[in-house]
Design an enzyme around this catalytic site. Structure first.
Site, mmCIF file in Angstrom:
data_model
loop_
_atom_site.group_PDB
_atom_site.id
_atom_site.type_symbol
_atom_site.label_atom_id
_atom_site.label_comp_id
_atom_site.label_asym_id
_atom_site.label_seq_id
_atom_site.Cartn_x
_atom_site.Cartn_y
_atom_site.Cartn_z
ATOM 1 N N ASP A 178 0.871 -1.114 0.063
ATOM 2 C CA ASP A 178 -0.020 0.143 -0.101
ATOM 3 C C ASP A 178 0.598 1.279 0.212
ATOM 4 O O ASP A 178 0.873 2.146 -0.804
ATOM 5 C CB ASP A 178 -0.973 -0.004 1.295
ATOM 6 C CG ASP A 178 -1.734 -1.145 1.583
ATOM 7 O OD1 ASP A 178 -1.430 -2.181 0.641
ATOM 8 O OD2 ASP A 178 -2.692 -1.335 2.365
ATOM 9 N N GLU A 227 1.413 -9.154 12.088
ATOM 10 C CA GLU A 227 1.362 -8.542 10.405
ATOM 11 C C GLU A 227 2.736 -8.598 9.762
ATOM 12 O O GLU A 227 2.773 -9.185 8.845
ATOM 13 C CB GLU A 227 0.409 -7.655 10.405
ATOM 14 C CG GLU A 227 -0.091 -7.425 8.827
ATOM 15 C CD GLU A 227 -1.018 -6.290 8.800
ATOM 16 O OE1 GLU A 227 -1.299 -5.560 10.065
ATOM 17 O OE2 GLU A 227 -1.602 -5.842 7.940
HETATM 18 C C1 9YW Z 1 -6.004 -3.021 2.664
HETATM 19 C C2 9YW Z 1 -4.920 -8.051 4.008
HETATM 20 C C3 9YW Z 1 -4.006 -6.802 3.224
HETATM 21 C C4 9YW Z 1 -2.794 -7.368 2.346
HETATM 22 C C5 9YW Z 1 -2.258 -6.112 1.871
HETATM 23 C C6 9YW Z 1 -2.088 -5.010 2.709
HETATM 24 C C7 9YW Z 1 -3.004 -4.702 3.656
HETATM 25 C C8 9YW Z 1 -4.714 -3.046 3.296
HETATM 26 O O1 9YW Z 1 -3.808 -5.777 4.234
HETATM 27 O O2 9YW Z 1 -3.863 -4.105 2.552
HETATM 28 O O3 9YW Z 1 -6.884 -2.345 3.194
HETATM 29 O O4 9YW Z 1 -6.445 -3.950 1.573
HETATM 30 O O5 9YW Z 1 -1.179 -4.211 2.505
HETATM 31 O O6 9YW Z 1 -1.022 -6.670 1.201
HETATM 32 O O7 9YW Z 1 -3.335 -8.042 1.296
HETATM 33 O O8 9YW Z 1 -3.697 -8.574 4.881
#
Ligand code: 9YW
Length: 421
Positions: free
Chosen positions: A165, A394
Site C-alpha cells: 500500500d 502482521e
Molecule cells: C487493505 C490484508 C491486506 C494485504 C495487503 C496489505 C493490507 C490493506 O492488508 O492491505 O486495506 O487492503 O497491504 O498486502 O493483502 O492482509
C-alpha cells in the site's frame, strides 16, 4: 510442550480462529473479509492442518471471480463495520460483492505447491481439474486487460493492487492523484496505532481512485487511458510471471489439457522485457511510472522479486544476493520492505520499512533457485528468529524484530507452518 511444538500449535490455532467457514480472514477486526494474495498464502498453511480445507480457501475466493476472469483483491463474503472502504464504496454488483481491482496473483503457484505436497492425491486431482479453467481465465485477464498493447508488463492502478500500500515507491505517482472531496471514516485506526499505518493524505487518494474506477464503469480501456495512478509494478509482474510458469506446468498435470499457446507467449514476452527494469547501480529491479514513462528510483524489497520469477541473469542474481546481505546488516530481523538507506525508510510504518514473512519466503525461494543457499539460509534464520521473539504479527520492525500491525495474522502463521517450523 517444547518451544517448537508450542509455535506449531499457536500457528494452527490462528488459522482455525480466523476461519469464518471456508475462508480465512487475515486477522479478526482489522481485516474481516477474504483477501486475494492472503488466501493463496493461507491455503499453504491449511495444508498442514486439513488438506480439504486448503482447497476450500481457493474455491471460496473464486466465488468472487468476475465474468471477465478478474479475481478481486477482496471478496466481501459477509457484512462488517470494521473495515473501510466496504462494498457500499466500491459499488460492484455481484454476489458476493467484491472490490474492482486485483492483487499479486500468487494463486497458481500456491495451487502447484499444494498439489505436489498433498497426501490425498485423488482429492488433489479433482480439485486441480476444477480450478484450472478459473486460473487460466484469471491469468488471461491480466494479459488481455492489463497489457492491452502487449508490452510484456501488466499495469496496476492502485497501491492496494500491489499489496504494498504505502510503499515509498508509489509516493510520487500517488501525489498526482487528487484527494477525494467527501467525508469518510477510516476504521483501521480503531485497531492499529496510527504510527504504523498509511497517512490520511494517502487514504484521500486511495479513495479517490475507488470512486474513479466506478465512475469509469470499471471499463478497462478507459482506465488504461486515463487512470491518474498507473504503474508497472515489478513485484506484481514477477508474481504473475512465476504464476503463469507454474500454471503452464499444472496444465500438464490436469486431466484435460487446455491450449496454453497465448500464456506461453506472454511468459516469453515478459522474459524479454524484464531486463529493461534492472538498475545497475542499485543492484535490483525498479518499478515503472507509466505517466512519466520512466523507472521509479526507490529501492524496495519488491525489486528482488525477479529472483522468484527466474527473470534475472545469474550475474544479476549474484549482485542481488550481495545487496540483500547488506540490507540484513542494517536490518537483521528479516528483509526490510524499503532499503534502510532510503530517506523514506520508516521501520514501523507498514510497507515503508517493516519485514513481511511471505515476501522473505518468496525471495528465499528465488535465492535458492539461483544457488545462493547461504544468503537464503541467513534470511530464513532471521525470519524464524522474529516469530520466536515476537509471535505471529502482521509485519515486523526489521531492526528490532518487534511485531507490528495486526496480531494473530493468518499469512504469518501459514508461512511459518510451511517454511519455518
Ligand atoms: C487493505 C490484508 C491486506 C494485504 C495487503 C496489505 C493490507 C490493506 O492488508 O492491505 O486495506 O487492503 O497491504 O498486502 O493483502 O492482509
Amino acid at each position: 510442550m517444547n518451544k517448537l511444538d508450542n509455535l506449531v500449535a499457536q500457528a494452527k490455532d490462528i488459522l482455525r480462529t480466523n476461519d469464518l467457514g471456508g475462508y480465512t480472514v487475515p486477522t479478526k477486526g482489522l481485516y474481516p473479509f477474504q483477501w486475494n494474495w492472503d488466501a493463496g498464502v493461507t491455503a499453504l498453511g491449511w495444508l498442514y492442518v486439513d488438506e480439504l480445507r486448503a482447497w476450500t480457501e481457493f474455491e471460496k475466493l473464486f466465488e468472487g471471480q468476475w465474468e471477465n476472469g478478474m479475481v478481486p483483491h477482496i471478496v466481501f463474503h459477509q457484512e462488517s463495520d470494521d473495515y473501510f472502504p466496504g462494498p457500499d464504496q466500491w459499488k460492484v454488483e455481484g454476489n458476493p460483492p467484491t472490490t474492482s481491482i486485483s492483487q499479486p496473483p500468487l494463486l497458481a503457484t500456491m495451487v502447484r505447491i499444494i498439489y505436489e505436497q498433498s497426501k490425498d492425491k485423488e482429492l488433489a486431482q479433482a480439485k486441480l481439474d476444477a480450478l484450472m479453467p478459473k486460473l487460466i481465465r484469471y491469468h488471461e485477464w491480466w494479459y488481455r486487460e492489463r497489457d492491452p498493447e502487449t508490452t510484456g508488463l501488466v499495469s496496476s492502478y492502485h497501491p492496494w493492487e500491489s499489496g504494498m500500500d504505502n510503499s515509498p515507491a508509489w509516493d510520487d505517482v500517488l501525489h498526482r492523484v487528487p484527494q477525494v472531496n467527501r467525508p469518510y471514516q477510516r476504521r483501521d485506526l480503531n485497531h492499529v496505532d496510527s504510527k504504523q499505518r498509511p497517512l490520511k493524505e494517502q487514504y484521500d487518494r486511495y479513495i479517490y481512485l475507488v470512486d474513479f474506477f466506478r465512475e469509469n464503469d470499471f471499463d478497462y480501456q478507459k482506465i488504461y487511458q486515463n487512470c491518474p495512478f498507473h504503474t508497472q509494478d515489478i513485484s506484481l509482474n514477477a508474481v504473475l510471471q512465476r504464476g503463469t510458469i507454474d500454471l503452464i506446468h499444472l496444465n500438464t498435470l490436469a486431466s484435460v489439457a487446455a491450449d496454453m499457446t497465448s500464456l506461453e507467449a506472454s511468459v516469453a514476452k515478459a522474459e524479454e522485457v524484464f531486463p529493461s527494469l534492472w538498475d545497475a547501480e542499485r543492484h535490483l529491479f525498479l518499478n515503472r511510472d507509466q505517466a512519466l514513462e520512466k523507472a521509479i528510483p526507490v529501492s524496495t524489497s519488491g525489486g528482488f522479486m525477479p529472483l522468484y520469477s527466474y527473470s534475472a541473469t545469474p550475474e544479476q542474481a549474484a549482485l542481488m544476493a550481495a545487496e540483500i546481505k547488506e540490507w540484513l546488516v542494517l536490518g537483521p530481523s528479516g528483509l526490510a520492505s524499503t532499503s534502510p538507506l532510503e530517506s523514506t525508510f520508516d521501520a514501523k510504518r507498514y510497507w515503508r520499512g517493516p519485514s513481511w514473512l511471505h515476501i522473505n519466503w518468496m525471495i528465499v525461494d528465488g535465492l535458492k533457485h539461483y544457488g545462493h543457499e547461504d544468503v537464503a539460509e541467513q534470511l530464513r534464520q532471521a525470519s524464524r528468529a522474529i516469530i520466536e521473539q515476537s509471535g505471529y504479527f502482521e509485519y515486523f520492525d526489521p531492526i528490532t524484530g518487534e511485531g507490528c500491525g495486526g496480531k494473530d495474522f493468518s499469512w504469518t502463521a501459514a508461512i511459518a507452518l510451511h517454511w519455518l517450523l
